[in-house]
Scaffold this active site. Structure first.
Site, PDB file in Angstrom:
ATOM      1  CB  SER A 406      -1.098  -0.070   1.327  1.00 23.20           C
ATOM      2  OG  SER A 406      -0.488  -0.742   2.334  1.00 23.20           O
ATOM      3  CG  HIS A 427      -3.003  -0.524  -2.547  1.00 20.65           C
ATOM      4  ND1 HIS A 427      -3.082   0.845  -2.432  1.00 20.65           N
ATOM      5  CD2 HIS A 427      -3.260  -1.243  -1.452  1.00 20.65           C
ATOM      6  CE1 HIS A 427      -3.489   0.848  -1.020  1.00 20.65           C
ATOM      7  NE2 HIS A 427      -3.257  -0.304  -0.269  1.00 20.65           N
ATOM      8  CD  GLU A 439      -4.313   3.730  -4.963  1.00 20.67           C
ATOM      9  OE1 GLU A 439      -4.183   4.879  -4.850  1.00 20.67           O
ATOM     10  OE2 GLU A 439      -3.538   2.861  -4.184  1.00 20.67           O
ATOM     11  CG  ASN A 477      -2.789   4.079   1.908  1.00 26.08           C
ATOM     12  OD1 ASN A 477      -3.946   4.536   2.139  1.00 26.08           O
ATOM     13  ND2 ASN A 477      -2.233   3.109   1.900  1.00 26.08           N
TER      14      ASN A 477
END
Ligand code: 3H9
Length: 680
Positions: A406, A427, A439, A477
């Site tokens: 991540s 991800h 992702e 993130n």
């Protein structure tokens, strides 16, 4: 190409629409339909009309790309009135999806014939509007107000068989014989009078039904404008004559269609579809067949990832280092599937089939045949490198090797393999079997075929994939970090965790940052040394406050996990701030918003500037589908467009002294704000 054509089948006029890809009711379609209806009216030899569509579907709705511009005549509501007013029966022949204006068209026809696989619905609410071509008035008159509420406010389509049960479809036709059966039906009813006109019926409703519906759905509808408008319009169908009800519908849609919410929801509709397109990737890029998948790591993520593939019939080999962890992981998958059966999402037989495709193993050798292997082990570069080095030796040539990291550098992970062109990031978001977002991280050497295959697979497992470039935390993130940093800082300067969370809840997030932290557990990544208290989280953990699971974290929780602000947590935070010499002050909601949300927009702009996202709307998709950004605010970049980029820049400048040493304004954001431009 002529979009609307007509054919004669004896005394039946067949009107055929051919407007790929989804037969949206754009101007050319409306115009052609109006002319065909006029022709049918004028020709005494014509006894009945059938309206059908070529291609994959019946009309899937109004043409959404025409919204916000002046629509050319004929308008859909007037056209539908002309269809209904015709003194010869009109039969809608439905296949694929009759949605929105498409179903409204069918409702204006006197009869509806459909194939069993067809789906019928009024999904306008998902675009922040309501059915505006008579749908809110006609549907309740056919299926009753209660069923209409479910369909119009819920927005989900129903299958043709169900539609036949509730009287929305008059006859089911064989899958491959719709056109002929619709014509035969039209002949059957050609001389029947009076014509069944929906507008002439009454909408049935039980007393108290609307209040009960509002109460039952309050949570789902919170923050959205369109659902309440839909309810009002359906109520008008019950209370008022047809024509007056139409006026109510018209007034309500006129307001909704220009609202920021509808613009945001339409933006997400198109953004979701744009995200599937990869710039510079030829459409004929060959795909790598993926018939079996390996997953390394049977923890929460690995198990969830495996379920995605098992559920679509792709065999999965799942690998763990130890038998106990493997058994535990397989147990969790079985339990999740059992829950799906309980909730009615799957049948026992489907679960049995899925579980039979799962092969647990402790040996890398068992990954040798997998076409794709997804690594979901502990988030640590050394561990990941070790796994990829082993995997590179075990996997067959041509297999795709994906990491579910991540944050970490996908190129560095790829560098330990002899095939970096076959390596990329996939991800997933937790719970991986539920969350829609994926992702797809394109490494410096990832080949076009590998990338295209990952995007195609995402669609198969019903995920919404967004391509991200390699950078710390990718899109989601990376943008989460400034938000979390600011939230953490704000509670040291005098805001309470519940103040910060309230601002997020009011904005429309399902949870605030501190609620979320408590839910996930404050001990994630904790070193378990109670004497080390370098962060507030460490200080809380040191006092046994690990989050919801321990009955307290930033909040206190009762047995039912209901939260209340915690005097103990507030004392720990205040002591921590005092030890760091941070002065306390009153903090406004506006400051919380500016520091937490504007910094995200700024980071999003940097992601764009660096080319780590292909387009601003991809960032919006990530935040709506991965992090609970309210869809009616369209994602952070569209939200920034709507409040004005200058407002964002001014706010950030105002807060600049408080944003910490790592903060810098994005030049792209500043330049766009100065020029009065937007991201989308
Ligand atoms: C309405 O009807 C308002 C009325 O009540 C009031 C009027 C007064 N318009 O999704 P896909 C495009 S509101 C324009 O990938 P699938 C889509 O962008 C409407 N374009 O295919 C995409 O373009 P591209 C109510 C549309 O097979 C391409 O078609 N109706 C529209 O996965 C293929 O779409 C809806 O809300 C449209 N209405 O799914 C239904 N629809 O290839 C919206 C699609 O350039 N549509 N496009 O990216 C859907 O739910 C799905 O598209 C559908 C097909 C299920 C039909």
């Amino acid at each position: 190409m002529t979009i609307i054509t007509t054919e004669r089948a004896g005394d039946v006029l067949v009107v055929i629409s051919n407007n790929p890809p989804v037969n949206a009711l754009g101007h050319a379609v409306r115009d052609g339909l109006a002319k065909a209806i006029d022709a049918a009216a004028a020709d005494p030899a014509i006894k009945a009309v059938v309206i059908r569509c070529e291609g994959r579907t019946f009309f899937a709705g109004a043409d959404i790309t025409e919204f916000g511009k002046p629509m050319k005549d004929p308008q859909l509501p007037e056209l539908l009135e002309r269809i209904e007013a015709l003194d010869k029966p009109v039969v809608a022949a439905i296949h694929g999806t009759a949605l929105g204006g498409g179903l409204e068209t069918a409702l204006a026809c006197h009869y509806r014939v459909a194939v069993p696989s067809a789906k019928l619905g009024l999904p306008e609410v998902k675009l922040g509007i309501l059915p505006g071509a008579g749908g809110t008035q006609r549907l309740p008159r056919v299926v009753g107000a209660e069923a209409a509420l479910e369909m119009i406010v819920g927005g989900a389509p129903i299958g043709a068989k169900k539609a036949a049960e509730v009287g929305l479809v008059d006859r089911l036709a064989a899958e491959d014989n719709l056109a002929a059966e619709a014509i035969a039906f039209a002949r059957e009813v050609a001389d029947k009078r009076p014509l069944p006109r929906t507008s002439e019926r009454k909408a049935a409703a039980e007393p108290g039904m609307f209040e009960a519906f509002r109460a039952k759905n309050a949570k789902k509808m919170k923050g959205f404008e369109a659902p309440e408008a839909c309810i009002e319009a359906i109520q008008a169908a019950v209370d008022l004559p047809f024509r007056e009800g139409l006026e109510v519908e018209r007034r309500l849609i006129a307001k909704l269609i220009v609202s920021d919410q509808s613009k945001a929801q339409r933006h997400i509709f198109f953004a979701e579809r744009a995200a599937a397109k990869v710039d510079g990737l030829p459409t004929d890029t060959p795909l790598i067949p993926v018939k079996s998948v390996g997953v390394i790591g049977a923890g929460t993520m690995g198990g969830g990832i495996a379920m995605n593939f098992l559920s679509i019939g792709v065999p999965v080999t799942i690998l763990e280092a130890e038998q106990a962890a493997l058994d535990r992981g397989v147990g969790v998958i079985a339990k999740n599937y059992a829950n799906n059966v309980k909730s009615g999402r799957m049948t026992e037989a489907q679960v049995e089939k899925a579980m039979a495709l799962l092969k647990p193993t402790l040996s890398y050798d068992d990954l040798a045949q997998a076409d794709l292997v997804i690594e979901a082990v502990f988030e640590n570069m050394d561990v990941k490198k070790e796994v990829f080095a082993r995997l590179d030796k075990a996997a067959k040539p041509g297999a795709i090797l994906a990491t579910n990291t991540s944050y970490l550098d996908v190129d560095e992970i790829a560098s330990v393999t002899a095939r970096p062109e076959y390596v990329l990031g996939m991800h997933f978001f937790s719970p991986a079997n539920v969350m829609k977002l994926l992702e797809v991280v394109r490494g410096a050497k990832t080949s076009d075929s590998v990338l295209a295959t990952a995007m195609a697979l995402a669609k198969q497992i019903r995920k919404i994939a967004v391509v991200a470039g390699v950078c710390h935390g990718f899109i989601g993130n990376r943008m989460l970090k400034p938000r979390q940093d600011q939230a953490g800082q704000l509670i040291l300067e005098g805001a309470k965790p519940s103040d910060v969370d309230r601002v997020f809840l009011d904005f429309g997030f399902p949870m605030g940052p501190f609620q979320l932290a408590d839910l996930a557990g404050l001990d994630i990544g904790w070193h378990r040394d109670p004497t080390r208290r370098e962060t507030v989280r460490e200080a809380l953990c040191a006092e046994g406050r690990l989050g919801q699971k321990s009955g307290g974290g930033f909040y206190d929780y009762d047995e039912k996990r209901q939260r209340t602000p915690s005097p103990v947590a507030e004392r720990i935070i205040a002591e921590f701030a005092a030890a760091k010499g941070i002065p306390q002050r009153q903090i406004s909601d506006e400051e919380i918003r500016e520091r937490c949300l504007y910094t995200m927009v700024n980071e999003g702009a940097k992601i764009l500037e660096e080319g780590k996202a292909q387009r601003a709307s991809d960032i919006d998709v990530v935040w709506v589908y991965g992090y609970g950004w309210p869809v009616y605010r369209g994602g952070p970049m569209l939200w920034a467009d709507q409040i004005g980029l200058k407002t964002v820049v001014d706010g950030l400048k105002r807060q600049a002294d408080r944003l910490g040493p790592d903060f810098s304004l994005s030049p792209l954001l500043v330049a766009k704000a100065e020029k009065g431009e937007t991201f989308n």
